[in-house]
Design an enzyme around this catalytic site. Structure first.
Site, PDB file in Angstrom:
ATOM      1  N   PHE A 218       0.864  -1.182   0.000  1.00 36.89           N
ATOM      2  CA  PHE A 218       0.000   0.000   0.000  1.00 36.89           C
ATOM      3  C   PHE A 218       0.905   1.237   0.000  1.00 36.89           C
ATOM      4  CE2 PHE A 218      -2.968   3.044   1.933  1.00 36.89           C
ATOM      5  CZ  PHE A 218      -4.101   2.787   1.192  1.00 36.89           C
TER       6      PHE A 218
ATOM      7  N   TYR B 169      -9.928  -0.198  11.163  1.00 36.82           N
ATOM      8  CA  TYR B 169     -11.201   0.110  10.484  1.00 36.82           C
ATOM      9  C   TYR B 169     -11.498  -0.760   9.271  1.00 36.82           C
ATOM     10  CZ  TYR B 169      -8.012   2.939   7.605  1.00 36.82           C
ATOM     11  OH  TYR B 169      -6.980   3.365   6.828  1.00 36.82           O
TER      12      TYR B 169
HETATM   13  C1  LIG Z   1      -5.487   0.683   4.565  1.00 36.24           C
HETATM   14  C2  LIG Z   1      -4.011   0.556   4.687  1.00 36.24           C
HETATM   15  C3  LIG Z   1      -3.267   1.530   5.349  1.00 36.24           C
HETATM   16  C4  LIG Z   1      -3.954   2.769   5.836  1.00 36.24           C
HETATM   17  O1  LIG Z   1      -3.143   3.557   6.622  1.00 36.24           O
HETATM   18  P1  LIG Z   1      -3.818   4.740   7.464  1.00 36.24           P
HETATM   19  O2  LIG Z   1      -2.686   5.400   8.116  1.00 36.24           O
HETATM   20  O3  LIG Z   1      -4.800   4.124   8.382  1.00 36.24           O
HETATM   21  O4  LIG Z   1      -4.531   5.614   6.505  1.00 36.24           O
HETATM   22  C5  LIG Z   1      -1.897   1.334   5.502  1.00 36.24           C
HETATM   23  N1  LIG Z   1      -1.299   0.224   5.009  1.00 36.24           N
HETATM   24  C6  LIG Z   1      -1.993  -0.722   4.350  1.00 36.24           C
HETATM   25  C7  LIG Z   1      -1.291  -1.929   3.819  1.00 36.24           C
HETATM   26  C8  LIG Z   1      -3.364  -0.569   4.151  1.00 36.24           C
HETATM   27  O5  LIG Z   1      -4.053  -1.491   3.474  1.00 36.24           O
END
Ligand SMILES: *Cc1c(COP(=O)(O)O)cnc(C)c1O
Length: 355
Positions: free
Chosen positions: A71, A167
């Site tokens: 991500f 979440y």
């Molecule tokens: C959804 C997701 C995030 C989200 O990070 P936030 O700081 O909560 O916005 C981070 N890493 C991965 C692999 C995700 O799928």
């Protein structure tokens, strides 16, 4: 609690321990011992903290290894940390199937997301962690699409650090706090780069010097967000008496049914997830050029998935809430939308800020 107790509730309702208490509930789902997980901050912030801690354990090495299925925020945070440290760290990004071959002796930290957010492809955590350790590297796992979705065994795999989301499959609500895990053997050897008072040994001594508390709580920073943590803590109630193996079994059953139904009734779509259920998480994605518009048309009919550029329609399976009948009904709506091309309307094609 706030209405009747006001600030007394920090003690009377143990709000001060809510990050640790919520962490313990999550620990059970990810193969971590009690006292090794805290719920706090966002996943992005937790990536920053654990990556910094991990790099401090391998001061002579400069490479952070990740893959291009990760991500993006994880990669952005790694680049930002490398720039801040200004010690010549290099972020090496390879294809997911090339990670194993790229674990060389110059790698300080291997930082991977276990379940690919687009396709649901699962990395072999135990095997890659073993390879990383063999090469003398530290292993960080992002469990954003794993926690509450598939059985995870952090201790069994020997993972050094992990982070994850509150979440997604944990259903903690929009913007719920994230979590982080530090392996017991590292907890008192690392410090957080964000040395806030909640990680202090005695926050209410108000000393001028920072002394980290023993254990994983030293990775916490500031005053915990009690409203959001309470919601996450309550969301974890439903997991209290379930076995992740049972959740996994139903997840596979639901997703296999979904794939069979879609392939029988929606020939326009192409499977983007691994066909072998043991190689994917609790999600199934299909590719379709107009996937964005189709997803909006589905959402308008009450079937809620999401779209990931450029053409991925992602469907998540939460076995605690979804039935097999829900799957059959969803696919019949999808088939009708595709057949009648009811997605082909301007209101379904305007990209919203969040897809
Ligand atoms: C959804 C997701 C995030 C989200 O990070 P936030 O700081 O909560 O916005 C981070 N890493 C991965 C692999 C995700 O799928």
């Amino acid at each position: 609690e706030w209405g009747t107790s006001l600030i007394r509730a920090w003690n009377t309702h143990s709000w001060i321990d809510l990050p640790a208490r919520t962490g313990d509930r999550i620990a059970r789902l990810i193969g971590a011992p009690a006292g090794s997980v805290v719920a706090c901050d966002s996943t992005s912030v937790n990536v920053f903290k654990v990556l910094s801690a991990a790099l401090s354990l391998r001061p002579g090495r400069k490479v952070v290894l990740s893959d291009n299925g990760n991500f993006p925020t994880d990669l952005y945070v790694a680049s930002g940390l490398a720039a801040l440290l200004d010690k010549g760290h290099e972020l090496k990004i390879v294809a997911p199937e090339e990670v194993e071959g790229a674990i060389t002796e110059d790698v300080a930290v291997m930082m991977l997301t276990q379940v690919d957010y687009r396709t649901g492809r699962v990395h072999d955590m135990a095997e890659l962690t073993r390879k990383a350790h063999e090469a003398g590297a530290i292993a960080i796992w992002d469990l954003a699409h794993s926690a509450g979705a598939i059985p995870v065994d952090l201790m069994g795999a020997g993972a050094d650090f992990a982070v994850g989301c509150g979440y997604k499959y944990l259903n903690g609500g929009p913007g719920a706090p994230a979590f982080l895990y530090v392996a017991p053997e590292h907890q008192d050897r690392v410090t957080s780069p964000l040395t806030g008072w909640m990680g202090h040994e005695a926050p209410f001594a108000f000393d001028l010097d920072y002394r980290p508390v023993s254990g994983v709580s030293r990775m916490t920073v500031g005053t915990p967000a009690i409203l959001a943590l309470s919601s996450l803590h309550a969301a974890l109630d439903v997991f209290a008496d379930v076995d992740m193996a049972d959740i996994r079994a139903k997840s596979i059953s639901l997703s296999e049914l979904f794939i069979a139904e879609v392939e029988a009734k929606c020939p326009q779509l192409t499977l983007a997830s691994p066909r072998d259920p043991s190689e994917r998480g609790s999600q199934v994605s299909f590719r379709f050029e107009e996937g964005y518009a189709v997803m909006q048309a589905l959402i308008a009919r009450g079937v809620i998935g999401d779209f990931r550029a450029p053409d991925v329609m992602r469907f998540g399976f939460t076995p605690l809430y979804l039935s097999h009948q829900d799957i059959v009904d969803a696919v019949s709506i999808l088939a009708e939308i595709l057949e009648t091309e009811s997605w082909n309307r301007p209101e379904f094609k305007t990209r919203a800020k969040v897809t």
